[in-house]
Design a protein around this motif. Structure first.
Motif: not given
Length: 240
Positions: A216-227, A231-240
Motif C-alpha cells: 500500500a505504501v507504493l501507491d500512497s493509499s495508506l493516507y486514505k485509511y482510518k482503520i 482480526r481476520f485470517s489471511q486478510q487485512v480489512v481497511c476502512t476509509k
C-alpha cells in the motif's frame, strides 16, 4: 641399613618450598589494596543507570576504593547488591591480578512504557516492571489500559515481537488495551488506527500487516485509511 634417598628428599624440599611461596604470595596478594574500580556496560542499551550509581553499590559507604584490601571484599555480596538494582538484569564482579575491581553490567531492556494513571513505568524484555530512568528515555511503544496477571504474559510476548522486528519497532508507537482484551495500535507516520484484536496469532497478524503496508505504501493509499483491521485470517480489512 638403607641409604638415604637424596632424590626424594630434594623433591620434598622443593615441594615444600613451592607451597610456602604460593601461600606467601596468596597472603600478600589478598592483603593488597585495590587500585581502582572499573564498570563495563554490555549490550546496546543506553545507560539507564550510570557508572556513579553502580560504583556506590560496589564501594560501600562511598569510601575511596584504594583504601579497601582485596581480602575484605565479598564478591558474591557485591553481585547480589548490583542485581537487586531495578535497572540491572545481571552483573559479574571480580578483581583482576593488578588489583582492579571490575563489574560487568547488563542492564534490563525496556520494550514498552505503561501509563497507569499518574504512574508510569517500563516493561522489560522478560515481562517484568522496570522504573523510568532520569538518565535516558527509551523509544518504545506507549501502552494504556489494564495489564494484569491474566493478560501480562501475552502482552509481554507482543512487546517482544515488536521490539525484535526493525519495521514494527520503528512504526508501532502506541498500544491500547481495551476492556474486552482487544488491542488497538497507532502507527508513527500515518493517521490510521490498527485494530489488532486479541493476543492470538500475533506473528501471523503482524506478517499480514507488513505485507499489506509494503504494497500500500507504493501507491500512497495508506493516507486514505482510518482503520486497518487485522482480526481476520489471511486478510487485512481497511476502512476509509
Amino acid at each position: 641399613m638403607k641409604l638415604i634417598n637424596w632424590t626424594n628428599i630434594r623433591f620434598i624440599l622443593m615441594f615444600s618450598l613451592v607451597i610456602f611461596l604460593f601461600s606467601f604470595t596468596s597472603k600478600r596478594n589478598e592483603s593488597r589494596k585495590l587500585s581502582k574500580s572499573v564498570i563495563i556496560f554490555v549490550g546496546d542499551n543506553a545507560p539507564f543507570v550510570n557508572q556513579e550509581t553502580v560504583n556506590k553499590l560496589l564501594i560501600e559507604n562511598n569510601r575511596d576504593v584504594k583504601s579497601i584490601g582485596k581480602d575484605k571484599l565479598d564478591l558474591n555480596k557485591l553481585e547480589k547488591a548490583l542485581n537487586a538494582q531495578e535497572m540491572i538484569e545481571k552483573s559479574e564482579v571480580f578483581v583482576s591480578v593488578d588489583g582492579v575491581l571490575k563489574a560487568i553490567v547488563k542492564q534490563k531492556t525496556p520494550v514498552a512504557r505503561v501509563f497507569d494513571g499518574d504512574n508510569s513505568f517500563y516493561i522489560d524484555y522478560k515481562g517484568n516492571t522496570m522504573p523510568l530512568s532520569t538518565n535516558f528515555t527509551a523509544r518504545v511503544p506507549l501502552v494504556s489500559g489494564e495489564i494484569n496477571k491474566k493478560n501480562g504474559g501475552d502482552l509481554a510476548e507482543l512487546f517482544r515481537i515488536i521490539h525484535d522486528d526493525e519495521f514494527l519497532k520503528k512504526n508501532i508507537i502506541a498500544v491500547q488495551v481495551m476492556p474486552n482484551g482487544s488491542l488497538k495500535m497507532l502507527n508513527r507516520n500515518f493517521n490510521y488506527q490498527i485494530d489488532f484484536g486479541g493476543t492470538v496469532r500475533m506473528k501471523a497478524k503482524f506478517n499480514n500487516y507488513k505485507a499489506f503496508f509494503q504494497k500500500a505504501v507504493l501507491d500512497s493509499s495508506l493516507y486514505k485509511y482510518k482503520i486497518i483491521d487485522l482480526r481476520f485470517s489471511q486478510q487485512v480489512v481497511c476502512t476509509k
